[in-house]
Write an enzyme that holds these catalytic residues in place. Structure first.
Site, short mmCIF file in Angstrom:
data_model
loop_
_atom_site.label_atom_id
_atom_site.label_comp_id
_atom_site.label_asym_id
_atom_site.label_seq_id
_atom_site.Cartn_x
_atom_site.Cartn_y
_atom_site.Cartn_z
N LYS A 191 0.89 -1.41 0.06
CA LYS A 191 0.20 0.05 0.09
C LYS A 191 1.09 1.04 -0.20
O LYS A 191 2.07 1.21 0.42
CB LYS A 191 -1.05 -0.01 1.20
N ALA B 51 10.84 -2.49 5.24
CA ALA B 51 10.85 -1.33 6.19
C ALA B 51 10.79 0.13 5.24
O ALA B 51 11.57 0.87 5.33
CB ALA B 51 12.11 -1.20 7.07
N ALA B 52 9.86 0.04 4.30
CA ALA B 52 10.16 1.17 3.29
C ALA B 52 8.58 1.91 3.39
O ALA B 52 8.45 2.93 2.64
CB ALA B 52 10.07 0.31 1.87
N GLY B 53 7.74 1.58 4.31
CA GLY B 53 6.57 2.65 4.33
C GLY B 53 5.47 2.01 3.46
O GLY B 53 4.44 2.61 3.27
N ALA C 236 3.98 -0.96 3.91
CA ALA C 236 3.16 -2.35 4.75
C ALA C 236 3.55 -3.60 4.42
O ALA C 236 2.49 -4.63 4.18
CB ALA C 236 1.53 -2.02 4.56
N GLY D 286 5.18 -6.20 5.88
CA GLY D 286 4.91 -7.24 6.99
C GLY D 286 3.30 -7.25 7.18
O GLY D 286 2.89 -8.42 7.38
N ASP E 225 -2.03 -1.46 10.05
CA ASP E 225 -2.23 -1.66 8.82
C ASP E 225 -3.04 -2.99 7.98
O ASP E 225 -3.22 -2.98 7.02
CB ASP E 225 -0.98 -1.38 7.97
P1 ATP Z 1 4.36 0.00 7.41
O1 ATP Z 1 4.24 0.87 6.24
O2 ATP Z 1 3.26 -0.85 7.78
O3 ATP Z 1 4.92 0.79 8.90
P2 ATP Z 1 6.82 -0.84 6.51
O4 ATP Z 1 6.51 -1.29 5.14
O5 ATP Z 1 7.61 0.27 6.82
O6 ATP Z 1 5.67 -1.27 7.41
P3 ATP Z 1 8.01 -3.51 6.79
O7 ATP Z 1 8.33 -4.00 5.44
O8 ATP Z 1 6.63 -3.98 7.12
O9 ATP Z 1 7.89 -2.06 7.09
O10 ATP Z 1 8.94 -3.85 7.71
C1 ATP Z 1 9.29 -3.40 8.93
C2 ATP Z 1 10.02 -4.49 9.94
O11 ATP Z 1 9.32 -5.57 10.07
C3 ATP Z 1 11.26 -4.64 9.30
O12 ATP Z 1 12.37 -4.57 10.15
C4 ATP Z 1 11.27 -6.31 9.00
O13 ATP Z 1 12.33 -7.05 9.44
C5 ATP Z 1 10.24 -6.74 9.93
N1 ATP Z 1 9.43 -7.99 9.33
C6 ATP Z 1 8.68 -8.81 10.02
N2 ATP Z 1 8.02 -9.68 9.44
C7 ATP Z 1 8.26 -9.12 8.28
C8 ATP Z 1 7.70 -9.46 6.73
N3 ATP Z 1 6.67 -10.53 6.75
N4 ATP Z 1 8.05 -8.82 5.81
C9 ATP Z 1 8.63 -7.62 6.02
N5 ATP Z 1 9.10 -7.31 7.17
C10 ATP Z 1 8.86 -7.99 8.05
#
Ligand code: ATP
Length: 317
Positions: free
Chosen positions: A11, A101-103, A105, A107, A141
């Site tokens: 997203k 960890a890119a914003g 979602a 995980g 999310d």
């Molecule tokens: P959001 O936009 O929901 O804040 P995000 O896109 O910034 O999330 P994610 O890619 O979900 O971040 O990763 C956040 C952290 O969660 C990372 O440090 C990663 O190692 C950890 N993580 C745990 N499970 C997962 C997964 N299934 N996929 C990606 N990262 C994961």
């Protein structure tokens, strides 16, 4: 029992406003969330033993109990111990296409896919509201990721209202492969700097969230007015991420100067997205920004808005 393959889309946030603090320690938010075609592939296979196994092909994703997909499977085990005792565990394989960890979602969407997949594998027949309640236990999310599309999210992000689909818009994403931003860090930094201006009383919080339903960006979405949507993009977290992470603000400026319909950081970053009217426009913008930035560590994706959340692509015996 069958094995399932699922598609779990990322997203972006078209809008993210932080209104105040919540008694549960989270923030009171108003967001507009949008699914995109960039997606992970999740394979879910029944295993006879009482275990949850997890594999992921991305080195930065944990392959243990801290993986959000693992936690989703664990939640299903806790909620349905009898079914688990009868059917046994699951093996989860994640093919990671969404940057970590890119914003975006990444995980959360994996966790949503596991809820959908185990519901089908164990033939639980959960309703959408039941799945949404389970999803909310895993993260703010996750409920959105289940159904995807375009939605207005309030509360800590789990209270959703669907909005009309915008799936004719294209989007370019760009992210430095060496940059990762922790979502908790971004919210804490925001609270430290802007907490003094938070809305304090519950009545004002409620009316601010309600006002969003008839606010300018929602009206632009209802009217499918792409130019107005682009003008009304907003993300409060840019105020803490852009000043502390110059490569992110440089990317944002590059897209602005290359004719993006609109550009913004997604969620807590560091991904920058830029809206385009067509695939050709998106490709051209990608080429121009690439030439301007000249950094081999910056990765680009051209993708499209999507009106779908978790999709089951195959079920085999
Ligand atoms: P959001 O936009 O929901 O804040 P995000 O896109 O910034 O999330 P994610 O890619 O979900 O971040 O990763 C956040 C952290 O969660 C990372 O440090 C990663 O190692 C950890 N993580 C745990 N499970 C997962 C997964 N299934 N996929 C990606 N990262 C994961």
């Amino acid at each position: 029992m069958r094995s399932y393959s699922l598609i779990a889309p990322a997203k972006i946030n078209l809008y993210l406003e932080i209104l105040g603090d919540r008694p549960d320690g989270y923030h009171e938010l108003v967001m507009i969330l949008q699914s995109i075609d960039l997606a992970d592939k999740i394979d879910l296979r029944p295993i006879g033993t009482d275990a949850i196994r997890i594999h992921c092909d991305h080195p930065q994703v944990p392959q243990d109990q801290s993986n959000l997909a693992y936690r989703a499977a664990e939640l299903m085990v806790e909620q349905f111990p009898d079914v688990y005792a009868r059917f046994g565990g699951v093996e989860i394989s994640i093919q990671k296409n969404i940057p970590v960890a890119a914003g975006l979602a990444g995980g959360s969407t994996n966790a949503a896919a596991i809820l959908v997949g185990i519901d089908m594998m164990w033939q639980l027949g959960l309703t959408q509201p039941e799945l949404q309640d389970l999803a909310a236990k895993l993260g703010s999310d996750v409920p959105f990721c289940l159904g995807g599309g375009t939605a207005l999210a309030t509360g800590r992000g789990e209270q959703l209202s669907s909005l009309p689909s915008l799936d004719s818009l294209y989007v370019v994403l760009a992210k430095d492969r060496n940059l990762m931003i922790s979502t908790p860090w971004a919210y804490q930094a925001y609270r430290a700097e802007f907490g003094h201006s938070y809305v304090q009383d519950a009545k004002t919080l409620k009316s601010r969230a309600e006002r969003m339903h008839s606010g300018p960006i929602v009206q632009a979405i209802i009217n499918k007015n792409h130019a107005q949507i682009a003008q009304r993009l907003h993300n409060d977290l840019e105020k803490v991420v852009l000043p502390t992470t110059p490569p992110v603000s440089q990317l944002r400026e590059a897209f602005e100067s290359c004719g993006a319909l609109g550009t913004m950081m997604s969620g807590s970053g560091p991904t920058i997205f830029a809206l385009a009217t067509s695939q050709a426009h998106a490709n051209e913008m990608q080429q121009q920004v690439k030439a301007m930035i000249r950094d081999p560590d910056v990765e680009f994706w051209v993708t499209k808005f999507s009106n779908r959340g978790i999709q089951v692509v195959s079920a085999v015996n």
